[in-house]
Design a protein around this motif. Structure first.
Motif, mmCIF file in Angstrom:
data_model
loop_
_atom_site.group_PDB
_atom_site.id
_atom_site.type_symbol
_atom_site.label_atom_id
_atom_site.label_comp_id
_atom_site.label_asym_id
_atom_site.label_seq_id
_atom_site.Cartn_x
_atom_site.Cartn_y
_atom_site.Cartn_z
ATOM 1 N N TRP A 69 37.184 28.777 61.013
ATOM 2 C CA TRP A 69 37.921 28.579 62.048
ATOM 3 C C TRP A 69 37.760 29.711 62.880
ATOM 4 N N THR A 70 37.996 30.874 62.249
ATOM 5 C CA THR A 70 38.086 32.151 63.023
ATOM 6 C C THR A 70 37.737 33.235 62.110
ATOM 7 N N LEU A 71 37.135 34.429 62.936
ATOM 8 C CA LEU A 71 36.710 35.659 62.016
ATOM 9 C C LEU A 71 38.021 36.663 62.487
ATOM 10 N N ARG A 72 38.837 36.302 63.160
ATOM 11 C CA ARG A 72 39.839 37.246 63.387
ATOM 12 C C ARG A 72 41.165 37.254 62.442
ATOM 13 N N GLU A 73 41.288 38.343 61.810
ATOM 14 C CA GLU A 73 42.657 38.232 60.712
ATOM 15 C C GLU A 73 43.899 38.107 61.413
ATOM 16 N N ASP A 74 44.048 38.379 62.694
ATOM 17 C CA ASP A 74 45.269 38.118 63.193
ATOM 18 C C ASP A 74 45.621 36.655 63.957
ATOM 19 N N GLU A 75 44.372 35.749 63.773
ATOM 20 C CA GLU A 75 44.714 34.438 64.360
ATOM 21 C C GLU A 75 44.822 33.556 63.494
ATOM 22 N N PRO A 76 46.041 32.961 63.416
ATOM 23 C CA PRO A 76 46.415 32.027 62.439
ATOM 24 C C PRO A 76 45.957 30.475 62.801
ATOM 25 N N VAL A 77 45.741 29.675 61.789
ATOM 26 C CA VAL A 77 45.249 28.344 61.941
ATOM 27 C C VAL A 77 46.504 27.463 61.991
ATOM 28 N N ASP A 78 46.712 27.115 63.337
ATOM 29 C CA ASP A 78 48.132 26.314 63.428
ATOM 30 C C ASP A 78 47.937 25.457 64.399
ATOM 31 N N HIS A 79 49.074 24.933 64.831
ATOM 32 C CA HIS A 79 49.159 23.833 66.233
ATOM 33 C C HIS A 79 48.778 24.486 67.347
ATOM 34 N N ALA A 80 48.988 25.819 67.525
ATOM 35 C CA ALA A 80 48.802 26.321 68.687
ATOM 36 C C ALA A 80 47.340 26.892 68.796
ATOM 37 N N MET A 81 46.548 26.944 67.891
ATOM 38 C CA MET A 81 45.087 27.112 67.591
ATOM 39 C C MET A 81 44.558 25.841 68.155
ATOM 40 N N LYS A 83 45.627 23.399 70.062
ATOM 41 C CA LYS A 83 46.060 23.173 71.320
ATOM 42 C C LYS A 83 45.079 24.122 72.571
ATOM 43 N N ARG A 84 44.991 25.395 72.012
ATOM 44 C CA ARG A 84 44.177 26.380 72.743
ATOM 45 C C ARG A 84 42.704 25.974 72.915
ATOM 46 N N ARG A 85 42.333 25.480 71.740
ATOM 47 C CA ARG A 85 40.908 25.100 71.766
ATOM 48 C C ARG A 85 40.421 23.939 72.494
ATOM 49 N N VAL A 86 41.377 23.142 72.173
ATOM 50 C CA VAL A 86 41.178 21.645 72.817
ATOM 51 C C VAL A 86 40.986 21.783 74.467
ATOM 52 N N GLN A 87 42.144 22.644 74.731
ATOM 53 C CA GLN A 87 42.196 22.847 76.292
ATOM 54 C C GLN A 87 41.149 23.439 76.580
ATOM 55 N N ALA A 88 40.463 24.535 75.892
ATOM 56 C CA ALA A 88 39.334 25.367 76.515
ATOM 57 C C ALA A 88 38.094 24.635 76.420
ATOM 58 N N ALA A 89 38.043 23.719 75.360
ATOM 59 C CA ALA A 89 36.719 22.829 75.535
ATOM 60 C C ALA A 89 36.839 21.886 76.780
ATOM 61 N N ILE A 90 38.123 21.337 76.942
ATOM 62 C CA ILE A 90 38.124 20.485 77.923
ATOM 63 C C ILE A 90 37.790 21.185 79.717
ATOM 64 N N ALA A 91 38.493 22.554 79.619
ATOM 65 C CA ALA A 91 38.648 23.234 80.850
ATOM 66 C C ALA A 91 36.976 23.566 81.063
ATOM 67 N N ALA A 92 36.319 23.826 80.061
ATOM 68 C CA ALA A 92 34.817 24.360 80.242
ATOM 69 C C ALA A 92 33.905 23.056 80.733
ATOM 70 N N ARG A 93 34.455 21.853 80.660
ATOM 71 C CA ARG A 93 33.744 20.452 81.153
ATOM 72 C C ARG A 93 34.340 19.965 82.338
#
Length: 211
Positions: A69-81, A83-93
């Motif tokens: 999911w992530t290489l960042r220790e300060d990035e939790p795997v949660d609902h917010a992640m 949401k961010r990743r879905v939004q970013a994927a759609i924004a990119a397209r």
């Protein structure tokens, strides 16, 4: 939470950007038995020296033991992640979506490339049409509800259908249960534009009808 310890020297591919961890790279997995047996359970990945490497979705039933999911220790795997990743994927397209033929199948999410391992999403017919999703890994399967919520909010499309590849899903230890996740199910026959030509297709399965 599970803790995956990687064998000495096997962390190199992970640190170089490989999002998959194979059973042969794992020294041990610590955690409660019910978590170890739950496809897609979140795990901390650490080196043999007990240094943090990643957070990943672990699946003992898959040939790919863990998907990062992530290489960042300060990035939790949660609902917010999700949401961010879905939004970013759609924004990119967004540009592709604006100019796409309404009868074309447009890819919105492309798994690991969008930080959503195992998730494929295609759009047909724009906001008034359908989203077709494939949850091909245990991690995104566990986060299916927030992923679908994020897709609905980001696209404005109210019809979300889950397509299932039996071979892939069974290989991940997941149930094969296609169907509508929100709104209406697509009809079995739609005209889909591919390579400049229209062909009748069942977008629920990808089956193209003979001409």
């Amino acid at each position: 939470m599970l803790i995956i310890t990687i064998k000495q020297g096997k962390e190199k591919s992970l640190l170089s950007g490989d999002p998959w961890i194979y059973p042969s790279a794992i020294e041990k997995v610590d955690g409660k038995p019910q978590e170890r047996n739950r496809p897609g359970a979140t795990a901390i990945v650490q080196s043999s020296a007990r240094q943090f490497l990643a957070r990943a979705a672990y699946n003992a039933k898959s040939q790919i033991a863990a998907r990062v999911w992530t290489l960042r220790e300060d990035e939790p795997v949660d609902h917010a992640m999700m949401k961010r990743r879905v939004q970013a994927a759609i924004a990119a397209r967004a540009g592709t979506l604006r100019t796409a033929d309404p009868q074309a199948l447009v890819q919105l999410v492309d798994g690991e490339k969008d930080g959503l391992p195992g998730l494929l999403v295609h759009s047909y017919g724009g906001p008034a049409g359908y989203l077709v999703c494939q949850f091909n890994a245990g991690g995104v399967e566990l986060w299916k509800v927030p992923v679908v919520q994020a897709l609905l909010a980001a696209t404005g499309c109210q019809n979300v259908y889950e397509r299932c590849d039996p071979l892939v899903r069974k290989g991940e230890g997941l149930l094969v249960k296609p169907g509508a996740l929100a709104g209406d199910e697509p009809p079995s026959r739609l005209m889909v534009k591919e390579g400049g030509r229209l062909a009748p297709m069942d977008i629920r399965t990808g089956f193209t009808y003979p001409r």
